[in-house]
Structures are given as structure tokens and as C-alpha cells.
Design a protein around this motif. Structure first.
Motif, short mmCIF file in Angstrom:
data_model
loop_
_atom_site.label_atom_id
_atom_site.label_comp_id
_atom_site.label_asym_id
_atom_site.label_seq_id
_atom_site.Cartn_x
_atom_site.Cartn_y
_atom_site.Cartn_z
N SER A 70 -17.77 31.61 10.51
CA SER A 70 -17.79 31.56 11.98
C SER A 70 -18.83 30.55 12.44
N ARG A 71 -18.45 29.72 13.41
CA ARG A 71 -19.34 28.64 13.83
C ARG A 71 -20.68 29.15 14.37
N GLY A 72 -20.67 30.31 15.02
CA GLY A 72 -21.91 30.82 15.59
C GLY A 72 -23.00 31.06 14.56
N ILE A 73 -22.62 31.40 13.34
CA ILE A 73 -23.61 31.69 12.30
C ILE A 73 -24.37 30.44 11.90
N VAL A 74 -23.72 29.28 11.93
CA VAL A 74 -24.34 28.05 11.44
C VAL A 74 -24.62 27.05 12.57
N SER A 75 -24.49 27.47 13.81
CA SER A 75 -24.68 26.52 14.92
C SER A 75 -26.07 25.91 14.92
N ASN A 76 -27.09 26.72 14.63
CA ASN A 76 -28.47 26.19 14.60
C ASN A 76 -28.66 25.24 13.42
N ASP A 77 -28.04 25.56 12.27
CA ASP A 77 -28.15 24.70 11.09
C ASP A 77 -27.50 23.34 11.35
N ILE A 78 -26.37 23.35 12.06
CA ILE A 78 -25.69 22.10 12.38
C ILE A 78 -26.52 21.29 13.38
N ALA A 79 -27.08 21.98 14.38
CA ALA A 79 -27.88 21.29 15.40
C ALA A 79 -29.13 20.66 14.80
N SER A 80 -29.70 21.30 13.79
CA SER A 80 -30.93 20.78 13.17
C SER A 80 -30.66 19.68 12.16
N GLY A 81 -29.39 19.48 11.78
CA GLY A 81 -29.05 18.47 10.80
C GLY A 81 -29.10 18.96 9.37
N ARG A 82 -29.42 20.23 9.16
CA ARG A 82 -29.47 20.79 7.81
C ARG A 82 -28.07 20.81 7.19
N PHE A 83 -27.09 21.20 7.98
CA PHE A 83 -25.69 21.20 7.56
C PHE A 83 -24.89 20.30 8.49
N ALA A 84 -23.71 19.93 8.02
CA ALA A 84 -22.80 19.13 8.85
C ALA A 84 -21.43 19.79 8.84
N GLU A 85 -20.71 19.63 9.94
CA GLU A 85 -19.39 20.23 10.06
C GLU A 85 -18.32 19.19 9.76
N LEU A 86 -17.38 19.55 8.88
CA LEU A 86 -16.26 18.66 8.60
C LEU A 86 -15.30 18.68 9.79
N LYS A 87 -14.95 17.53 10.28
CA LYS A 87 -14.18 17.44 11.52
C LYS A 87 -12.68 17.60 11.25
N ILE A 88 -12.15 18.70 11.71
CA ILE A 88 -10.72 18.99 11.63
C ILE A 88 -10.40 20.00 12.72
N ASP A 89 -9.19 19.98 13.21
CA ASP A 89 -8.80 20.90 14.29
C ASP A 89 -8.81 22.35 13.77
N MET A 90 -9.71 23.17 14.33
CA MET A 90 -9.85 24.57 13.92
C MET A 90 -9.45 25.51 15.05
N SER A 91 -8.72 25.00 16.05
CA SER A 91 -8.43 25.79 17.24
C SER A 91 -7.62 27.06 16.92
N GLU A 92 -6.79 27.02 15.86
CA GLU A 92 -5.99 28.21 15.57
C GLU A 92 -6.81 29.34 14.97
N THR A 93 -8.09 29.08 14.65
CA THR A 93 -8.97 30.15 14.16
C THR A 93 -9.77 30.80 15.29
N ARG A 94 -9.54 30.33 16.51
CA ARG A 94 -10.32 30.85 17.64
C ARG A 94 -9.94 32.31 17.91
N GLY A 95 -10.96 33.14 18.12
CA GLY A 95 -10.73 34.56 18.40
C GLY A 95 -11.79 35.11 19.33
N ALA A 96 -11.46 36.23 19.98
CA ALA A 96 -12.35 36.83 20.96
C ALA A 96 -13.48 37.59 20.28
N VAL A 97 -14.69 37.45 20.83
CA VAL A 97 -15.87 38.21 20.42
C VAL A 97 -16.31 39.05 21.61
#
Length: 308
Positions: free
Chosen positions: A249-276
Motif C-alpha cells: 500500500s502506497r501509504g506505508i512507503v509514502s515517507n520513504d519515497i518522499a525522502s528518496g530512500r525508495f523509488a516507485e516504479l511508474k505504472i498505472d495502479m488505478s485498479e488497485t485503488r480501494g477505500a480506507v
């Protein structure tokens, strides 16, 4: 009017067998013998004049009549447990406890600040935070062991007797370490995951069906090298040390991505969207402490709008 033949032990045993889907596991959880569990269930079925469970291969499953009774049995047992907890807290002149189950994405983002603000409000209520897979948390909520679950909307079969309030929607992300070789590619397709170890959500997790569907729609029936985990600490450590790929889930790694520690591979992930959102027992009026906690969580989610 409740039949006087139905005792507390009948409801407790029925709910535990429904939760465990096994007489043996229910017996272990209740610290009684398997024959005692079987006898108690048979007594309850005689009173209700319906079968509550049926054989399913080598195991058992709850019947349609059992599902109907489950919601009301859970509410009854939860009411008794809340009453006992309220009495205990009244003796100590404290507010009622607030017991919350959270999925990792909530624990890693807004929940720490929301809990800190709640404690600062001075209700005197003790807070318990439990993490785990979605199914286990929802089962605990239904049985009255939790007051609130913060996470994704559960599958329909898990939501019997429960009410879901959506707060926001979230996608799954595919992340790698900052020096991963896939980042050098000008374009990326899911087929390029095959040579690498891929950390996948476990089969019992709420996002696993979404990930499986994403792979299938891209022509991938199975990845050859996978590790199934819902541990965010293991995931972070593994992809930091190895050229692996983490689907989470993107929320778990959002800070890691923002800090540059991790990077997100760019691909359409819209079909994985779900309600929290917030899941509670249906038809149960929350006490003042739980109402305050829910509103505090809403406020912190609203303050983070656009960051999930």
C-alpha cells in the motif's frame, strides 16, 4: 424475549468456532476440550432448532442460519464485555478503554498523531493498538475484542454485522531501492519483475486480491520468485539491502519515497485503488471516548488530504 436456555458459554463458544472455523482451534482458544465445544454447539442448535455449522471437506463452515445468528450473538457478547469493561473503569474513575485494530498503512501515517491528540484531550481512557491482517482484525471487532478497525474495506463475507465509514481511497505501489536496476529503464512493464525477488502481500491480506488481479490483467499468472509478507519493517530492510521489488500500500512507503530512500516504479495502479476508513459494529452506539477518537482520526485524515 431471549430463551433462558441460552447461556453466555453458548454464545462465546459459537462465536469462537465461527471465528476459528475449527472445533479444535476453538477448543484451544477457550481452554476447553473439543467434546465440550461440540456438546455446547449441539445444545445451542437444539435450542435454536437449526444447524449452525456444516462439514466442509475436512473442516467446517458456518451455515446460512449461522450467519444470521452470528451478527446478533456478536452484539450480545460485545455488549456484556463493554459492560464489564465500563464497570472496571468506573471503579478506577477512568474513561472507557478504546481498543483499535489498524492495518500497517494507517499505523505508518496518521494514527500516531491521532492517538497522541486523543490522549492529550484528557478523557482518561487507555488506548490499545493492535496490528494484523484485515480478516483477523474484523473477526476481533465482531467478537467485541476491538472497538474500531482502521483500514481497508473488507470483502463482503467479512462485513456481516459491521459498518464501514470511508475516509479516503488508496492505491498499491510498486517500490524499489534508490539504486535498483529497473530505475534505469525508460519504460517499465510488469513482465520485467520476473528476474527479481518480489515481496508480495500475504494471501489473507486485504490488498492481495487486488494485486493478483493487476498481474492477471497484465498477462502474469504467477511470479517465479516471491516472498509473502505484511511486515513493513522486513520489507524496508529487504529492499534496502537487495535488488528486490516490494508491492505494498502506497501509504506505508509514502515517507520513504518522499525522502528518496525508495523509488516507485511508474505504472498505472488505478485498479488497485480501494477505500480506507473506520469499521465498527453495526447498530452499536459508540461511547463518548470512542466518538472522540473517531473524530480525531477524521481530522487527521482530512489534514493529510492528497498525501495518500
Amino acid at each position: 424475549m431471549m430463551d433462558a436456555r441460552i447461556k453466555f458459554r453458548h454464545l462465546q463458544t459459537f462465536l469462537e468456532v465461527a471465528r476459528q472455523r475449527s472445533v479444535g482451534k476453538a477448543a484451544d482458544a477457550l481452554s476447553i476440550t473439543q467434546p465440550a465445544v461440540t456438546r455446547t454447539i449441539r445444545e445451542l442448535e437444539e435450542v435454536l432448532d437449526v444447524a449452525l455449522f456444516e462439514k466442509d471437506g475436512r473442516g467446517i463452515r458456518i451455515t446460512h442460519f449461522g450467519e444470521v445468528f452470528l451478527k446478533h450473538a456478536g452484539e450480545s457478547l460485545a455488549a456484556v464485555q463493554r459492560g464489564m469493561a465500563s464497570l472496571a473503569q468506573a471503579r478506577k474513575s477512568e474513561g472507557p478503554p478504546v481498543r483499535i485494530g489498524t492495518l500497517p498503512t494507517a499505523s505508518a501515517t496518521f494514527m500516531p498523531d491521532a492517538v497522541a491528540q486523543f490522549l492529550a484531550s484528557g478523557t482518561g481512557s487507555a488506548v490499545t493498538i493492535v496490528s494484523g491482517e484485515n480478516r483477523a482484525l474484523l473477526d476481533s471487532l465482531r467478537l467485541g475484542a476491538l472497538d474500531l478497525v482502521v483500514g481497508r474495506l473488507g470483502a463482503a463475507d467479512l462485513m456481516t454485522g459491521l459498518f464501514f465509514e470511508p475516509l479516503y481511497s488508496e492505491e498499491v505501489a510498486i517500490v524499489v531501492g534508490a539504486s535498483h536496476p529497473l530505475l534505469a529503464r525508460k519504460s517499465f512493464t510488469l513482465n520485467e519483475l520476473a528476474p527479481f525477488t518480489v515481496l508480495m502481500p500475504t494471501r489473507g491480506s486485504v490488498i492481495r486480491p487486488l494485486v493478483d488481479r493487476l498481474l492477471l490483467t497484465n498477462g502474469i499468472a504467477e511470479l517465479p520468485n516471491t516472498i509473502e509478507t505484511v511486515s513493513d519493517s522486513f520489507g524496508r530492510a529487504y529492499i534496502a539491502r537487495h535488488d528486490a521489488v516490494w508491492i505494498i500500500s502506497r501509504g506505508i512507503v509514502s515517507n520513504d519515497i518522499a525522502s528518496g530512500r525508495f523509488a516507485e516504479l511508474k505504472i498505472d495502479m488505478s485498479e488497485t485503488r480501494g477505500a480506507v476508513g473506520l469499521t465498527t459494529q453495526a447498530g452499536v452506539e459508540p461511547n463518548a471516548a470512542l466518538s472522540l477518537m473517531k473524530q480525531t482520526i477524521r481530522d487527521h485524515v482530512n489534514a493529510r488530504a492528497g498525501r495518500f
